[in-house]
Write a protein that holds these residues in place. Structure first.
Motif, short mmCIF file in Angstrom:
data_model
loop_
_atom_site.label_atom_id
_atom_site.label_comp_id
_atom_site.label_asym_id
_atom_site.label_seq_id
_atom_site.Cartn_x
_atom_site.Cartn_y
_atom_site.Cartn_z
N ASP A 145 1.55 3.43 8.68
CA ASP A 145 0.39 4.32 8.57
C ASP A 145 -0.72 3.68 7.75
OD1 ASP A 145 1.63 6.32 10.01
OD2 ASP A 145 2.49 7.28 8.24
N LEU A 146 -0.34 2.74 6.90
CA LEU A 146 -1.31 2.13 6.00
C LEU A 146 -1.62 0.68 6.36
CD1 LEU A 146 0.10 3.53 2.64
CD2 LEU A 146 -1.73 4.45 4.06
N ARG A 184 -4.84 9.30 5.05
CA ARG A 184 -4.14 8.77 6.23
C ARG A 184 -2.62 8.88 6.05
NH1 ARG A 184 -4.94 2.56 7.64
NH2 ARG A 184 -7.15 3.16 7.50
N TYR A 185 -2.15 8.60 4.85
CA TYR A 185 -0.71 8.65 4.57
C TYR A 185 -0.17 10.08 4.71
CZ TYR A 185 3.67 7.68 2.07
OH TYR A 185 4.99 7.55 1.71
N ARG A 186 -0.95 11.04 4.18
CA ARG A 186 -0.50 12.43 4.22
C ARG A 186 -0.55 13.00 5.63
NH1 ARG A 186 -3.73 14.17 -1.31
NH2 ARG A 186 -1.98 13.83 -2.76
N ARG A 234 0.83 -1.21 0.00
CA ARG A 234 0.00 0.00 0.00
C ARG A 234 0.86 1.25 0.00
NH1 ARG A 234 -4.95 -0.92 4.36
NH2 ARG A 234 -6.27 -2.24 3.02
N ALA A 235 1.91 1.23 0.79
CA ALA A 235 2.78 2.41 0.90
C ALA A 235 3.44 2.72 -0.44
CB ALA A 235 3.83 2.19 1.97
N GLY A 293 2.08 6.08 -1.68
CA GLY A 293 3.17 7.06 -1.60
C GLY A 293 3.41 7.73 -2.94
N LEU A 296 -6.95 6.04 2.34
CA LEU A 296 -5.55 5.69 2.60
C LEU A 296 -4.63 6.85 2.26
CD1 LEU A 296 -5.49 2.05 1.17
CD2 LEU A 296 -5.47 2.73 3.59
N GLY A 324 4.27 9.27 6.99
CA GLY A 324 4.80 8.75 5.76
C GLY A 324 5.45 7.39 5.92
#
Length: 560
Positions: A75-76, A65-67, A27-28, A32, A62, A71
């Protein structure tokens, strides 16, 4: 204080399973990359959703949430849940199996069905000692995917071209009737006339498909070559309540899909570019969009959605199959058995069956998808008077008014409603007149004030109803005989002679039989075209001749 979040994250990382960590890392990588671009459009979000096996909405969650996080991969990570209401959410290992097999088996050119995919998921779960999900659960996961990406993976880029704008972004179809596609085809079966039960050739089919639900919302079967009138008839059928029509056909099925489209997506055929269609759509607030020139045949939804039924038609007596090689020595003309009304009934039953069958791209039945759309947006309003609606899409003629009414192609039209205009006809100029080529026994004249169409019949009520093709055929014969002048009386005498030949012939030709059926079909009271006195007007379009157009056979079709 700064150390606490790090310790919390570290504990989360240490307690995560290998599978959960791998999922978070995946996911990252995708999220990202999206976060680094700034704004994220729907096309990019849909591609990410397909890659991750989640919905577009989930991608934005997502991304947010990441932002807002640090990072980091964690987080994901999948957040633990009690299962929400009912506590029935699937364990993450089962979700992993579903995602993996959707990607490896369903989203491929092999195009596994939902049933086959579910069987493979159940087998894999059994091997791993996990409880298998239900088929409905698998269908819901598929329904969350972007249909454009699903179509691209399963059928290729050309198949989803109609769902893409010129810029390549995916226009999101989020509700019923938001986009409707219309196209024609010649049906792969020879039909017979009702009188002699002898072959009269292949009929034409015009269909309207709701892109959101993949349901058929309009259908017209005719012996007339596709024209602007075919499009208008199909739109009128789509926009009206189908129950009276089904009762007249004698078919007991449920076909609730009706309503006026918000937009039409069309091929570049002549009948789709007519002024009558454009002005009619403007009158009713229907947006028009066309496939970009130079692209492969747009196919898309409308040409593939009748796929299995076209294959089923190859099992009917009199089928021509898809090509001569497939037909072999089968004599389609000799084996033909169905009349046009019988074929129409068969198609209605096939449509009802299709609406109740699980659609591979939707992961549910088209009928269920339509019902969900109705629940979300409300029941669409249907057209109360389909004839009034159809008039707005008929070809247009412009004529001046004389003391005796209007003269159109040697035929006189008059009604008392014209009398108030005759005295000031010099100031009124040319009138806008609509004419239905299937039955020219009356026309619709736009009032000078532009508020209503008024129906004007023949001046001589003893003249029979005729079609435009009969009218033109009679003129051709008269001129071939060297007639110096053609008047209304001579014209109708010729038409009467032509009809007597077809009605008294012991052994009629295929052409005559077809012409007889065309006339009968056009006058059928179960079809559109009942008389009406006043019809709301459109803007005034230019004259349009429907003419004949080429049609495409159903090829490269999608399973129902």
């Amino acid at each position: 204080m700064d150390a606490d979040p790090v310790r919390i994250v570290a504990r989360g990382e240490l307690t995560m399973s290998d599978a959960a960590w791998e999922q978070a890392r995946s996911r990252a990588s995708v999220i990202g990359a999206l976060a680094s671009r700034g704004s994220t459009g729907t096309a990019a979000a849909d591609r990410a959703a397909l890659e991750l096996g989640v919905s577009r909405r989930r991608v934005y969650v997502l991304l947010d949430r990441y932002r807002q996080g640090s990072g980091l991969v964690t987080d994901l990570a999948v957040r633990r849940s009690t299962g929400g209401k009912g506590g029935n959410r699937l364990p993450e290992p089962v979700e992993d199996i579903i995602r993996d097999l959707i990607r490896k088996r369903f989203l491929t050119r092999q195009r596994w069905s939902v049933a086959a995919l579910h069987r493979e998921i159940a087998r894999t779960c059994a091997v791993r000692g996990l409880k298998a999900p239900t088929r409905n659960t698998v269908s819901r996961r598929i329904a969350m995917l972007n249909p454009v990406e699903v179509g691209r993976r399963r059928e290729g880029a050309d198949a989803v071209r109609p769902l893409q704008s010129a810029g390549g972004d995916v226009p999101v179809i989020g509700s019923i009737l938001e986009q409707v596609q219309i196209d024609h085809t010649v049906i792969d079966v020879v039909i017979v006339d009702e009188r002699e039960r002898r072959s009269i050739g292949r009929p034409y089919l015009t269909v309207a498909i709701d892109v959101y639900s993949r349901t058929l919302i309009g259908m017209v079967v005719t012996l007339e070559p596709p024209s602007a009138v075919s499009v208008g008839l199909c739109l009128a059928h789509a926009s009206g309540d189908k129950r009276p029509w089904l009762e007249r056909l004698g078919v007991e099925v449920d076909w609730p899909m009706s309503g006026k489209p918000k937009s039409l997506y069309l091929d570049n055929a002549a009948e789709f570019k007519s002024e009558a269609l454009r002005r009619g759509c403007e009158q009713h607030g229907i947006r028009l969009a066309y496939r970009p020139q130079g692209q492969p045949h747009y196919g898309g939804i409308v040409e593939r959605v009748i796929g299995t039924t076209m294959r089923q038609i190859h099992e009917l007596p009199g089928t021509t199959f898809s090509n001569p090689a497939e037909r072999g020595r089968y004599d389609s003309e000799k084996m033909a058995a169905l009349t046009l009304p019988e074929l129409e009934k068969w198609l209605v039953l096939a449509v009802a069956s299709y609406h109740g069958s699980v659609h591979g791209a939707l992961g549910q039945t088209p009928g269920g998808k339509w019902a969900a759309g109705v629940a979300a947006t409300g029941m669409p309003a249907v057209t109360a008077n389909q004839t009034s609606f159809l008039v707005d899409f008929l070809p247009v003629i412009r004529r001046t008014l004389s003391r005796t009414g209007f003269v159109i192609d040697h035929v006189h039209y008059f009604a008392n409603a014209l009398k108030p205009w005759i005295g000031r006809r010099d100031r009124l100029g040319r009138f806008i007149i609509r004419r239905d080529p299937r039955d020219i026994s009356r026309v619709w004249v736009l009032e000078p004030e532009g508020h209503h169409y008024v129906e004007i019949p023949y001046r001589s009520i003893s003249n029979p109803s005729i079609s435009l093709w009969e009218h033109r055929q009679a003129l051709t014969r008269l001129r071939a005989r060297g007639a110096a002048q053609v008047d209304e009386a001579v014209l109708f005498r010729m038409i009467e002679q032509m009809r007597q030949v077809s009605e008294t012939a012991v052994k009629t030709t295929k052409r005559v039989r077809r012409e007889t059926e065309r006339r009968k079909h056009a006058k059928d009271p179960s079809r559109l075209g009942t008389r009406t006195s006043k019809v709301p007007p459109p803007d005034a379009p230019t004259d349009v001749d429907p003419g004949e157009v080429s049609v495409q056979p159903f090829e490269q079709i999608e399973e129902w």
